[in-house]
Design a protein around this motif. Structure first.
Motif, PDB file in Angstrom:
ATOM      1  N   LYS A  51       0.828  -1.209   0.000  1.00 50.40           N
ATOM      2  CA  LYS A  51       0.000   0.000   0.000  1.00 50.40           C
ATOM      3  C   LYS A  51       0.864   1.261   0.000  1.00 50.40           C
ATOM      4  O   LYS A  51       0.588   2.221  -0.730  1.00 50.40           O
ATOM      5  CB  LYS A  51      -0.939   0.011   1.203  1.00 50.40           C
ATOM      6  CG  LYS A  51      -2.045  -1.016   1.116  1.00 50.40           C
ATOM      7  CD  LYS A  51      -2.877  -1.010   2.384  1.00 50.40           C
ATOM      8  CE  LYS A  51      -3.958  -2.066   2.390  1.00 50.40           C
ATOM      9  NZ  LYS A  51      -4.727  -2.079   3.653  1.00 50.40           N
ATOM     10  N   ALA A  55       1.144   3.902  -3.120  1.00 48.64           N
ATOM     11  CA  ALA A  55       0.780   5.307  -2.921  1.00 48.64           C
ATOM     12  C   ALA A  55       1.885   6.238  -3.425  1.00 48.64           C
ATOM     13  O   ALA A  55       1.610   7.229  -4.112  1.00 48.64           O
ATOM     14  CB  ALA A  55       0.492   5.575  -1.447  1.00 48.64           C
ATOM     15  N   LYS A  69      -2.588   0.974  -9.166  1.00 48.93           N
ATOM     16  CA  LYS A  69      -3.654   0.611  -8.225  1.00 48.93           C
ATOM     17  C   LYS A  69      -4.167  -0.797  -8.508  1.00 48.93           C
ATOM     18  O   LYS A  69      -4.307  -1.612  -7.592  1.00 48.93           O
ATOM     19  CB  LYS A  69      -4.797   1.617  -8.302  1.00 48.93           C
ATOM     20  CG  LYS A  69      -5.921   1.325  -7.349  1.00 48.93           C
ATOM     21  CD  LYS A  69      -7.013   2.364  -7.419  1.00 48.93           C
ATOM     22  CE  LYS A  69      -8.126   2.028  -6.437  1.00 48.93           C
ATOM     23  NZ  LYS A  69      -9.190   3.024  -6.454  1.00 48.93           N
TER      24      LYS A  69
END
Length: 93
Positions: A51, A55, A69
């Motif tokens: 994650k 990001a 993503k």
């Protein structure tokens, strides 16, 4: 960004680490002040790391953010399944 246009991401930030002074593997140990950063061995921690990486990559590469993503979500699903599989195999112990 880093001078070489690379952002350094501390993927072990916020995770408890073990004292590695007595930790040995492959015939060698670690120094007395070192920490055992084998966070990659835990699928749930790996999910949090994915994650963070996704990001940062999405922030710097907005043109491919949707692909980042999608791919990170797929990897997260695989890691979650690996965690379930590990827990199922180790549950008798």
């Amino acid at each position: 960004l880093h001078p070489y246009h690379v952002e350094i991401i501390n993927l072990s930030e916020g995770w408890a680490t073990l004292d590695a002074s007595d930790h040995k593997h492959a015939g060698h140990g670690h120094g007395h002040e070192e920490k055992d950063l084998h966070t990659w061995m835990d699928p749930l921690i790996a999910i949090e790391q994915v994650k963070k990486i996704a990001a940062v990559l999405s922030h710097h590469f907005k043109e491919i953010a949707p692909s980042i993503k999608k791919n990170s979500q797929k990897l997260i699903q695989q890691l979650a399944q690996a965690d379930r599989d590990i827990n199922a195999k180790l549950s008798p112990f």
